[in-house]
Scaffold this active site. Structure first.
Site, PDB file in Angstrom:
ATOM      1  N   HIS A 154       0.838  -1.224   0.000  1.00 36.27           N
ATOM      2  CA  HIS A 154       0.000   0.000   0.000  1.00 36.27           C
ATOM      3  C   HIS A 154       0.863   1.262   0.000  1.00 36.27           C
ATOM      4  CE1 HIS A 154      -3.289  -2.750   1.181  1.00 36.27           C
ATOM      5  NE2 HIS A 154      -2.352  -3.285   1.944  1.00 36.27           N
ATOM      6  N   SER A 275      14.459  22.104 -15.791  1.00 35.18           N
ATOM      7  CA  SER A 275      13.276  22.928 -16.011  1.00 35.18           C
ATOM      8  C   SER A 275      13.702  24.247 -16.639  1.00 35.18           C
ATOM      9  CB  SER A 275      12.599  23.180 -14.664  1.00 35.18           C
ATOM     10  OG  SER A 275      11.849  24.374 -14.716  1.00 35.18           O
ATOM     11  N   LYS A 281      15.750  22.171 -10.640  1.00 33.39           N
ATOM     12  CA  LYS A 281      15.093  20.907 -10.985  1.00 33.39           C
ATOM     13  C   LYS A 281      15.986  19.907 -11.724  1.00 33.39           C
ATOM     14  CE  LYS A 281      11.304  19.888 -10.387  1.00 33.39           C
ATOM     15  NZ  LYS A 281      10.061  20.230 -11.008  1.00 33.39           N
ATOM     16  N   GLU A 288       9.126   9.074 -16.852  1.00 34.37           N
ATOM     17  CA  GLU A 288       7.747   9.550 -17.077  1.00 34.37           C
ATOM     18  C   GLU A 288       7.300   9.202 -18.497  1.00 34.37           C
ATOM     19  OE1 GLU A 288       8.117  13.223 -13.931  1.00 34.37           O
ATOM     20  OE2 GLU A 288       8.366  13.599 -16.042  1.00 34.37           O
TER      21      GLU A 288
END
Ligand code: ARG
Length: 456
Positions: A154, A275, A281, A288
């Site tokens: 979980h 970024s 970043k 992704e």
């Protein structure tokens, strides 16, 4: 020149022509189309269906076309599909004798052959790439047999395990992917030529000879089925979808693990992006994209399943829609496997952080319950007692490691050895059953995986 122009008096509408054409995407089948045509023509010559001298001329002509396409001398354009292109080009090069190539054949069995030849190579290619990925996972696992980390259920910390155990879980998934592609390959590797448009042909063809020339172990059994069967395409894309799902799950973990909150791993600069506005970043874009591209491949699977659901026997033009799905699924999975394997090799594993995170979050609570159960407390009662102990820890800002023996004894019959029992390393070492995280069990799993790879 259209292969079917004889029956027509008028020109096809320009828009209809371009709507009907598959050349833009099926041109990548040229090698397989020529390979199939050579085998067909050799058989025609050997069986005396066309003179063998003419068969030789055609085969030579086809060789020339192949060489010129490969060298860039011949550009594939101006035809309805790759089959029309090759035949037109052949006739342009060797004259009327080229028109005999299509004797006893239809584009329906021809295209079925081409796509099988393509998928045979594609499946083998994917299996090789998955093997490389598993080898990388095995390599990382062998170096991390003792790298302690929390196992989650979980997405909550559950019990201590090792990084090897976690990574080998993925190796098992990818091993099953290899089995799926191998199983797809069994159904891909069947030779359909000789099925003609739908009822084969009356020429005295030798289908087994064509199969042998092309290295197929078997021929299709029913010509109606053979020209309209794309189950093997579904098998391939379905195997690709499952493999993408596995890559996506792993990518999801890497995305979470590389976040500032987790810091379990750090992706190398080679496989991260920045970024345009936030200078700090470092983003896991590759993972992704891997996760996102899974959607594409599922889409390919849904497309071909839907295309197939309304096909009356035998060939229907809907079947032309199989190719873009196949190409997209193959290209996407191939790119994903390549980038993922490379990215893993460069990923830094933060062992210290993994160790620290294992101590927090009560991952040894099961050990405490088992400790009491081993002393005769029924497990359900032991579970409840340790539950209360955890609540005590939370209220008093303690962990199972920082509790004193006196505190433990408020809840049950504990001795000094409890502090050894709850050490994650010991919890792991006690788990020796096959499939568990102890170094011994992991070494067995890794050995089995290595054996699987040598046979796969
Ligand atoms: N381009 C077609 C396909 O991909 C080739 C077969 C055409 N056959 C036909 N009867 N029109 O399926």
């Amino acid at each position: 020149m259209k292969l079917w122009s004889g029956r027509f008096e008028g020109e096809t509408d320009k828009a209809a022509d371009s709507f009907n054409s598959s050349l833009d995407f099926d041109k990548r089948l040229y090698r397989y189309d020529i390979m199939g045509s050579k085998a067909h023509c050799t058989m025609l010559g050997k069986c005396g269906i066309i003179p063998s001298a003419e068969s030789d001329i055609i085969v030579k002509g086809l060789d020339g076309i192949l060489a010129d396409i490969e060298s860039g001398m011949t550009v594939i354009n101006d035809a309805e599909d790759i089959h029309s292109f090759v035949e037109n080009e052949l006739v342009a090069r060797i004259g009327a004798v080229g028109k005999k190539l299509h004797t006893g054949r239809s584009r329906n069995d021809q295209v079925a052959l081409d796509i099988r030849l393509f998928l045979r190579d594609a499946a083998k290619d994917i299996i090789t790439l998955i093997k490389a990925l598993i080898k990388r996972l095995v390599g990382i696992s062998e170096k991390n047999l003792d790298t302690v980390m929390p196992a989650f259920t979980h997405l909550q910390k559950a019990q201590p395990t090792t990084l090897a155990h976690h990574f080998m879980a993925y190796a098992e998934m990818f091993a099953r992917d290899i089995s799926r592609f191998k199983s797809a390959l069994e159904r891909i590797d069947v030779m359909p030529l000789g099925s003609g448009a739908c009822t084969s042909t009356a020429y005295p063809i030798d289908r087994k000879m064509v199969a042998e020339l092309l290295g197929f172990p078997a021929i299709t059994a029913n010509s109606m089925d053979a020209v309209s069967d794309r189950d093997f395409v579904i098998d391939f894309i379905s195997a690709a979808s499952v493999a993408m799902m596995h890559l996506s799950r792993f990518s999801e973990e890497i995305i979470i693990w590389s976040s500032d909150e987790y810091k379990y791993v750090e992706l190398s600069d080679k496989f991260s992006t920045g970024s345009s506005i936030m200078p700090q970043k470092k983003n896991p874009d590759m993972n992704e994209l891997l996760r996102g591209k899974t959607g594409r491949v599922y889409g390919d699977l849904m497309s071909i399943l839907t295309v197939m659901k309304g096909i009356p026997l035998a060939y229907d033009k809907d079947l032309q829609e199989d190719k873009e799905c196949v190409f997209d699924a193959y290209d996407t999975l191939k790119a994903c496997l390549n980038v993922f394997t490379a990215l893993l090799g460069d990923m830094k594993i933060n062992k210290q952080r993994l160790r620290e995170c294992t101590d927090g979050g009560f991952t040894s609570a099961t050990e405490c319950a088992d400790y009491l159960a081993n002393k005769g407390v029924p497990f359900r009662d032991a579970h409840s007692i340790i539950g209360q102990l955890v609540v005590y820890c939370i209220k008093n800002g303690k962990t199972l490691q920082t509790l004193t023996l006196e505190e433990y004894n408020k809840f049950g019959d504990f001795l000094e050895d409890i502090f050894d029992v709850i050490k994650p390393e010991n919890a792991i070492a006690r788990r020796t059953a096959p499939g568990s995280p102890s170094a011994k069990a992991m070494k067995d799993e890794i050995d089995k995986m290595k054996k699987f790879l040598t046979k796969a």
